[in-house]
Design an enzyme around this catalytic site. Structure first.
Site, PDB file in Angstrom:
ATOM      1  N   ASP A   1     -19.250 -27.303  -8.737  1.00  0.00           N
ATOM      2  CA  ASP A   1     -18.971 -25.916  -9.114  1.00  0.00           C
ATOM      3  C   ASP A   1     -19.862 -24.961  -8.325  1.00  0.00           C
ATOM      4  O   ASP A   1     -20.472 -24.054  -8.882  1.00  0.00           O
ATOM      5  CB  ASP A   1     -19.189 -25.723 -10.615  1.00  0.00           C
ATOM      6  CG  ASP A   1     -18.569 -24.418 -11.120  1.00  0.00           C
ATOM      7  OD1 ASP A   1     -18.991 -23.953 -12.202  1.00  0.00           O
ATOM      8  OD2 ASP A   1     -17.688 -23.855 -10.431  1.00  0.00           O
TER       9      ASP A   1
ATOM     10  N   LYS B   1     -20.622 -21.871  -6.382  1.00  0.00           N
ATOM     11  CA  LYS B   1     -20.045 -20.524  -6.303  1.00  0.00           C
ATOM     12  C   LYS B   1     -21.203 -19.532  -6.368  1.00  0.00           C
ATOM     13  O   LYS B   1     -22.332 -19.896  -6.746  1.00  0.00           O
ATOM     14  CB  LYS B   1     -19.064 -20.287  -7.445  1.00  0.00           C
ATOM     15  CG  LYS B   1     -19.653 -20.489  -8.837  1.00  0.00           C
ATOM     16  CD  LYS B   1     -18.583 -20.378  -9.907  1.00  0.00           C
ATOM     17  CE  LYS B   1     -19.161 -20.635 -11.315  1.00  0.00           C
ATOM     18  NZ  LYS B   1     -18.121 -20.585 -12.354  1.00  0.00           N
TER      19      LYS B   1
END
Length: 890
Positions: free
Chosen positions: A138, A140
């Site tokens: 994840d 980001k």
């Protein structure tokens, strides 16, 4: 307070004091809290109740604890986790700063250098985690925190814990989604079972893309639309949107965003290395053509073909039906790369030779090793050994060569042969001359900008790798420096590390800006500095240690203390540590001590006998006419001076007291010693050998004047001059009468140096590079007639026997003897190798002399091993050492 905070405060009483809510994410609500037991601020994250219900708190906590051992400067660590009153929480440090998302919301686009630095720091964290078997899943901007400008990756392992606890599928069934589609890799978006570390590399490519142009590579009104573009479209060219982005950054980003995992970088470490070194990654022609043709109008290119096209079509069909299915699957652990250290076995006929300069080079990807060794005929040449092969091969055209160095793409090898620097394509082809090293040669590096950066007696220069006239970047600042050497081009292509020898005779690390010639000097002592992909400078020391020191590539500053990493590495004959590094994590070095030497007398069979007592940095030994004394120069921390060694008494007496003086030459009657003073432009002095009078200046002139040999009658002195206007080395004659006139003895378009006059005064032996390789020649004296070539396959440092019947010279580590006939005309009767040995050598000035009884007086140091030491995955060791000594930022 609201009821949820009241409940949380009551549940964690005595452990954490909740202060306020500071944010919400897709999986958790974040609170600022005070850790009572440790008296520190923390970020306490509470798993959303619906997610906790799906996963089961106990299983989630079990999985998240597997990531608690991640310790890295760019990873936000996990402090604590638990379940209280049905609330599942985990605790991380509270970072004073903002997230990358906050910065992008405010700035939209970042300076290119800032974006690249952040991407490299995140890649460094990912590389560490991947080697521990953990994939983030994840990546980001929201999960990248910035503290004092340094990136820290948050929520490491949370997504993995969700997936491992079985949450991915059940969340999809309830309409909840894991992850952000803007940063999902195609395989992750399609719900493939096996998600590898290359999915994180893709996500980091998306983040880098957004930092550079202000938005992710693929956007859309819905998650389904974004995923469709992720699977089927190519990202718009970065350089079309922002012209200041360097081509290599575009190439790195595109490779990270390849649809197929196999086409991306093999590791996050390679991602970071390619950002540091523009020529590690070249954009394929086909891809470059696509990039140049893109107009950014949002049209979809042709669908991919083969297996991936089928998968893409399947995804589009699912999207049409209104389903949004994606998630994370458990990653197969990536094995940690073990550090391996071993001797590199070399065949007897191809042993490593400590030649002048640096004798070792590694290809940037670590796949090939070049070193100075012996060819099939026993001659010194550059040998090339692929890491996957047992036998080295000789690089064509490298007989008597030294100083090898690779091009940034590893496809070319360059080297010095005589006074010329040449290159050869490793795929095959002849050696091509890049430039003529007319003023000495003290190392070179091939910059990503396709310039050769090199050092000579004048200063630091550059020349196009395709060939041309060298351009002076910075002349030696003779008010404070003696010389520069061993430049190492930095990944930006605009700067280079250099070795600076100061007036105090200490070698230090420095950096030069190639456009302006500005030099930054550091207090760090060291030789042969080079930048490595971990953000460090590696260098050697005169005591045989190799050390690393942190280096800020953006600010061009050393940012920490040096740490020794290897011992017992020799310093080569021109003052550079014998080391080689690659960006892929390989270190190669020669073993053995270096620096100090003893003076020895070697017989014709190669058996040495000690002449001096203590070990010191002796050079340029010259035997007095009566054979009882030896004049030498000695290099020490305070400078270099001429000393006289009494062979019988074993006494050593200092003769000169300039800052830098050397290259002694006895007068024929033994009363005087001529020598060269190196303070500023080198000039020539003489002094009484017994030290009974002050030194007397013989010659001060523009350029460099270096003493070589007295004529047998004592009326003149031969020296070689580096002409300030032509930069050529010419042999000159200085009369020692009251007029002190000078005249050229030998001037040609080539370089001539190291002249030696025969005992009868009728012949001069000298070295020249006129053939493209340094050879020994003889001409008549006092006027130069036709030349006679003495050496056949390379020769330096000619010295006559006392009876003039033999001419001795060096061929790398071989001592050669040419028997000559001087009447009725000069001729060579035979040539023979006397012995081999790694004694001091210099092509510009003989480092040996001959005694009346026919022995060779020279300087001998502790010998390097004939084998080389290879350390694989050494950069990983450096990263782990750095991580273990650095605590997480709070």
């Amino acid at each position: 307070m609201t009821a949820p905070i009241d409940r949380l405060t009551a549940a964690l009483v005595g452990h954490y004091q909740i202060e306020r809510e500071i944010g919400q994410g897709g999986m958790a609500t974040v609170y600022l809290a005070h850790d009572v037991r440790h008296d520190r601020k923390v970020a306490l994250k509470v798993l959303r109740p619906e997610l906790s219900a799906i996963l089961g708190g106990e299983r989630f906590l079990h999985e998240i604890r597997t990531t608690a051992n991640l310790q890295h400067p760019h990873i936000l660590p996990l402090h604590d986790s638990g379940e209280a009153d049905g609330i599942v929480y985990y605790v991380m440090p509270f970072v004073q700063g903002e997230s990358l998302r906050g910065l992008l919301n405010r700035e939209k686009q970042l300076p290119v250098e800032d974006a690249v630095r952040i991407a490299r720091e995140v890649a460094d964290a990912l590389d560490y985690a991947h080697r521990q078997g953990v994939v983030h899943r994840d990546i980001k901007p929201e999960n990248i925190l910035l503290h004092d400008g340094r990136a820290q990756v948050a929520d490491f392992g949370i997504a993995l814990a969700v997936s491992s606890a079985g949450g991915g599928t059940r969340m999809t069934e309830t309409g909840m989604s894991l992850g952000t589609p803007h940063y999902m890799s195609p395989e992750q978006a399609m719900g493939e079972r096996e998600i590898s570390a290359k999915s994180d590399i893709y996500a980091l490519g998306c983040v880098l893309y957004e930092m550079l142009v202000g938005e992710p590579p693929f956007t859309g009104p819905t998650a389904q639309a974004i995923i469709a573009r992720v699977v089927t479209e190519e990202p718009r060219s970065l350089t079309i949107q922002r012209r200041s982005i360097p081509p290599h950054v575009e190439a790195v980003t595109r490779k990270a965003l390849e649809k197929l995992p196999a086409d991306r970088f093999a590791s996050a470490a390679q991602f970071a290395a390619a950002l540091s070194n523009p020529d590690l990654l070249l954009l394929p022609a086909a891809r470059r053509e696509v990039a140049e043709k893109e107009s950014g109008n949002g049209k979809w290119p042709e669908l991919l073909t083969g297996r991936f096209a089928v998968a893409a079509l399947a995804v589009l069909l699912v999207l049409t039906a209104g389903a949004a299915a994606w998630g994370w699957m458990h990653e197969t652990p990536v094995p940690r790369a073990a550090v391996a250290r071993f001797l590199l076995p070399l065949p007897d006929e191809a042993q490593f030779v400590d030649a002048p300069g640096v004798s070792i080079a590694l290809a940037p990807d670590g796949s090939r090793l070049a070193y100075v060794g012996r060819d099939e005929a026993g001659r010194v040449a550059v040998r090339l050994r692929a890491m996957g092969q047992l036998e080295p091969v000789t690089v064509p055209g490298t007989n008597a060569a030294f100083g090898p160095f690779f091009s940034p793409d590893g496809l070319w090898l360059a080297f010095n042969v005589g006074a010329r620097v040449q290159k050869v394509a490793l795929a095959g082809g002849p050696a091509l001359t890049i430039f003529s090293a007319d003023s000495g040669f003290y190392g070179a590096s091939w910059a990503p900008s396709d310039l050769i950066v090199f050092a000579d007696d004048i200063g630091i220069k550059t020349v196009p790798a395709a060939g041309g006239k060298p351009a002076l970047v910075a002349a030696i600042d003779t008010s404070r420096d003696i010389g520069y050497g061993w430049p190492h081009a930095l990944p930006d292509g605009r700067n280079a590390l250099i070795q600076i020898r100061g007036k105090d005779n200490v070698d230090r690390v420095g950096v030069i800006t190639l456009a302006s010639g500005a030099i930054k000097r550091f207090d760090q002592a060291g030789t042969n500095p080079r930048y490595i992909g971990t953000g460090h400078v590696l260098f050697g020391n005169t005591d045989g240690t190799i050390a690393v020191v942190p280096f800020d590539l953006r600010r061009l500053e050393l940012t920490g203390q040096a740490v020794p990493v290897v011992e017992g590495v020799p310093v080569g004959q021109l003052g550079a540590a014998e080391i080689g590094t690659s960006l892929s994590g390989t270190l190669v070095y020669a073993s053995g001590a270096g620096g100090v030497r003893s003076v020895v007398a070697v017989d014709r069979q190669g058996v040495p006998q000690p002449v001096s007592g203590e070990l010191r940095a002796y050079g340029s030994p010259r035997v007095s006419p009566d054979g009882r004394r030896v004049a030498v120069d000695i290099l020490e921390a305070g400078g270099m001076a001429v000393w006289v060694l009494d062979i019988a008494q074993k006494t050593l007496t200092r003769l000169t007291f300039h800052k830098e003086a050397g290259r002694p030459v006895w007068s024929p009657d033994g009363r005087y010693i001529a020598y060269t003073v190196f303070d500023g432009d080198p000039n020539i002095f003489r002094i009484r050998a017994d030290g009974s009078a002050l030194a007397e200046s013989l010659l001060v002139a523009p350029g460099r004047q270096l003493a070589d040999a007295w004529t047998p009658d004592g009326t003149a002195l031969l020296y070689h001059q580096n002409n300030a206007s032509t930069t050529r080395n010419d042999i000159m004659l200085l009369s020692l009468d009251s007029a002190r006139t000078t005249r050229p003895y030998l001037q040609t378009p080539a370089d001539e140096f190291a002249p030696a006059i025969s005992p009868d005064g009728q012949w001069v032996a000298y070295s020249s590079d006129e053939s493209g390789r340094v050879e020994v020649y003889v001409r008549s004296f006092p006027e130069p007639g036709g030349k006679i070539q003495i050496s056949l396959d390379g020769g330096t440092e000619p010295v006559w026997s006392r009876d003039g019947r033999e001419l001795f010279y060096r061929n790398a580590d071989r001592m050669m003897a040419a028997s000559v006939q001087r009447q009725p005309e000069f001729s060579v009767e035979r040539r023979a190798e006397l012995f081999r040995g790694q004694y001091a050598t210099s092509q510009y000035h003989a480092q040996h002399d001959v005694t009346p009884d026919g022995r060779f007086v020279t300087a001998q140091g502790p010998q390097a091993s004939s084998d080389l030491v290879i350390v694989l995955n050494w950069f990983d060791q450096l990263r782990r050492g750095e991580g273990s000594s650095t605590s997480g930022t709070q």
